[in-house]
Design an enzyme around this catalytic site. Structure first.
Site, mmCIF file in Angstrom:
data_model
loop_
_atom_site.group_PDB
_atom_site.id
_atom_site.type_symbol
_atom_site.label_atom_id
_atom_site.label_comp_id
_atom_site.label_asym_id
_atom_site.label_seq_id
_atom_site.Cartn_x
_atom_site.Cartn_y
_atom_site.Cartn_z
ATOM 1 N N VAL A 12 -0.045 -5.783 4.628
ATOM 2 C CA VAL A 12 0.475 -5.889 3.261
ATOM 3 C C VAL A 12 0.832 -4.535 2.661
ATOM 4 C CG1 VAL A 12 -0.569 -8.108 2.706
ATOM 5 C CG2 VAL A 12 -1.872 -6.024 2.344
ATOM 6 N N ILE A 14 0.564 -0.686 1.130
ATOM 7 C CA ILE A 14 -0.357 -0.072 0.170
ATOM 8 C C ILE A 14 -0.265 -0.857 -1.136
ATOM 9 C CG2 ILE A 14 -0.957 2.000 -1.130
ATOM 10 C CD1 ILE A 14 0.120 3.691 1.114
ATOM 11 N N HIS A 15 -1.214 -1.765 -1.331
ATOM 12 C CA HIS A 15 -1.300 -2.519 -2.578
ATOM 13 C C HIS A 15 -2.428 -1.915 -3.411
ATOM 14 C CE1 HIS A 15 -4.757 -4.751 -0.871
ATOM 15 N NE2 HIS A 15 -4.072 -4.653 0.260
ATOM 16 N N ALA A 16 -2.849 -2.565 -4.469
ATOM 17 C CA ALA A 16 -3.781 -1.980 -5.441
ATOM 18 C C ALA A 16 -5.097 -1.487 -4.839
ATOM 19 C CB ALA A 16 -4.065 -2.980 -6.560
ATOM 20 N N ALA A 19 -4.625 1.538 -2.495
ATOM 21 C CA ALA A 19 -4.099 2.644 -3.301
ATOM 22 C C ALA A 19 -5.229 3.290 -4.093
ATOM 23 C CB ALA A 19 -2.993 2.166 -4.231
#
Length: 85
Positions: A12, A14-16, A19
């Protein structure tokens, strides 16, 4: 100045969550850590800046580390990417 490239393998990107972990890791070092994807660049200590890169699986990030602890910071960031992304 130290530089390395890393190809994102997380399905997926770099999501929340990753990050946030990346920013937390980058803030532990005195050196300035910059991420670059194509024409976009981001300060690795700024969450919204990192999220703004829109990094997906298969994208290549160029990481630049510059400062007083650049050797240790670059090694730590390479290890972080390998373990988390």
């Amino acid at each position: 100045m130290k530089q390395f490239e890393y190809v994102i393998t997380d399905p997926v990107g770099i999501h929340a969550r990753p990050a946030g972990l990346l920013v937390k890791e980058a803030k532990q070092h005195a050196s300035r850590i910059m991420l670059q994807k194509g024409e976009k660049a981001a300060d690795a200590t700024r969450m919204m800046s990192v999220m703004g890169l829109g990094v997906k699986c298969g994208d290549t990030l160029n990481v630049t580390v510059e400062g007083e602890d650049e050797e240790a910071a670059a090694a730590a960031m390479q290890a972080f990417f390998a373990e988390n992304l």
